[in-house]
Design a protein around this motif. Structure first.
Motif, PDB file in Angstrom:
ATOM      1  N   ALA A 170       4.633  -2.976   2.338  1.00 17.02           N
ATOM      2  CA  ALA A 170       4.859  -2.228   3.857  1.00 17.02           C
ATOM      3  C   ALA A 170       3.632  -3.114   4.662  1.00 17.02           C
ATOM      4  O   ALA A 170       3.499  -2.863   5.283  1.00 17.02           O
ATOM      5  N   ALA A 171       2.584  -3.229   3.550  1.00 17.59           N
ATOM      6  CA  ALA A 171       1.432  -3.740   4.139  1.00 17.59           C
ATOM      7  C   ALA A 171       1.613  -5.211   4.399  1.00 17.59           C
ATOM      8  O   ALA A 171       1.279  -5.954   5.482  1.00 17.59           O
ATOM      9  N   ALA A 172       2.500  -6.282   3.756  1.00  9.66           N
ATOM     10  CA  ALA A 172       2.487  -7.298   3.790  1.00  9.66           C
ATOM     11  C   ALA A 172       3.386  -7.293   5.486  1.00  9.66           C
ATOM     12  O   ALA A 172       3.627  -8.380   6.432  1.00  9.66           O
ATOM     13  N   LYS A 173       4.759  -6.649   6.062  1.00  6.13           N
ATOM     14  CA  LYS A 173       5.511  -6.726   6.453  1.00  6.13           C
ATOM     15  C   LYS A 173       4.391  -6.504   7.772  1.00  6.13           C
ATOM     16  O   LYS A 173       5.321  -7.092   9.232  1.00  6.13           O
TER      17      LYS A 173
ATOM     18  N   SER B  45      -3.361  -5.305  -7.933  1.00  6.22           N
ATOM     19  CA  SER B  45      -3.424  -4.009  -9.176  1.00  6.22           C
ATOM     20  C   SER B  45      -3.417  -3.006  -8.856  1.00  6.22           C
ATOM     21  O   SER B  45      -4.067  -2.193  -7.620  1.00  6.22           O
ATOM     22  N   GLY B  46      -2.933  -1.537  -9.282  1.00  4.62           N
ATOM     23  CA  GLY B  46      -2.996  -0.154  -9.163  1.00  4.62           C
ATOM     24  C   GLY B  46      -2.195   0.088  -7.514  1.00  4.62           C
ATOM     25  O   GLY B  46      -2.212   0.946  -6.999  1.00  4.62           O
ATOM     26  N   ILE B  47      -1.590  -0.996  -7.437  1.00  5.86           N
ATOM     27  CA  ILE B  47      -0.735  -0.878  -5.763  1.00  5.86           C
ATOM     28  C   ILE B  47       0.969  -0.943  -5.738  1.00  5.86           C
ATOM     29  O   ILE B  47       0.861  -2.307  -6.810  1.00  5.86           O
TER      30      ILE B  47
ATOM     31  N   THR C 240      -4.298  -2.528   1.174  1.00  7.16           N
ATOM     32  CA  THR C 240      -4.065  -2.325   0.468  1.00  7.16           C
ATOM     33  C   THR C 240      -5.341  -1.438   0.163  1.00  7.16           C
ATOM     34  O   THR C 240      -5.415  -0.798  -1.415  1.00  7.16           O
ATOM     35  N   GLY C 241      -6.633  -1.831   0.452  1.00  8.27           N
ATOM     36  CA  GLY C 241      -7.806  -1.398  -0.388  1.00  8.27           C
ATOM     37  C   GLY C 241      -8.270  -2.580  -1.645  1.00  8.27           C
ATOM     38  O   GLY C 241      -9.426  -2.294  -1.969  1.00  8.27           O
TER      39      GLY C 241
END
Length: 160
Positions: A110-113, A101-103, A69-70
């Motif tokens: 999706a990132a966690a998957k 924050s901001g995501i 996510t950055g």
């Protein structure tokens, strides 16, 4: 790990004080202590959120989410030893509730998957995302008033 670091630092201070006391010219000497910069892949919402017992696997999941996510996730809930739910991974310090924050929620999920070692992924209607190292499953939950999960499913397949 923190206890080990504290012990090592205490030993280093004791040795440096001994070296200063043994100096031949009786002048105290400046001793440079190592600078430890500890960066974590997540931030903690308040000092009462307990994260010190997180496993490397859970920390890896949080680091993966941060990389994808950055932004660093904000842990809103970690270890809860007195959790009322008997099967809660929070009781075993293997779960974290986060915000980024901001995501968007969907981007966080999706990132966690794709995180290696991910188990459960939950979405709560207040914008908090739950991640844990338990069995692979996914759900959405919107409070006690509904008395049920909006959706819940087990994900089959091998663990990453």
């Amino acid at each position: 790990m923190r206890n080990l670091l504290s012990l090592a630092l205490a030993c280093l201070l004791a040795v440096s004080n001994f070296a200063v006391a043994e100096a031949k010219d009786d002048r105290p000497r400046k001793v440079r202590l190592p600078v430890h910069s500890r960066t974590t892949a997540y931030a903690v919402q308040t000092v009462s959120v307990k994260t010190g017992c997180f496993s490397p696997r859970l920390e890896g999941i949080l680091a993966h989410i941060a990389a994808k996510t950055g932004r660093r996730p904000l842990v809103t809930s970690g270890h809860r030893p007195r959790s009322h739910r008997s099967g809660s991974m929070h009781r075993f310090c293997q779960a974290a509730d986060i915000r980024v924050s901001g995501i968007s929620d969907s981007a966080i999920i999706a990132a966690a998957k794709t995180a290696p070692g991910i188990g459960g992924i939950g979405r709560y209607c207040n914008g908090i995302i739950h991640v844990d190292t338990g069995s692979r499953r996914q759900w959405t939950y919107c409070g006690k008033s509904n008395r049920h999960f909006l959706s819940a499913k087990r994900r089959s397949g091998k663990r990453a």
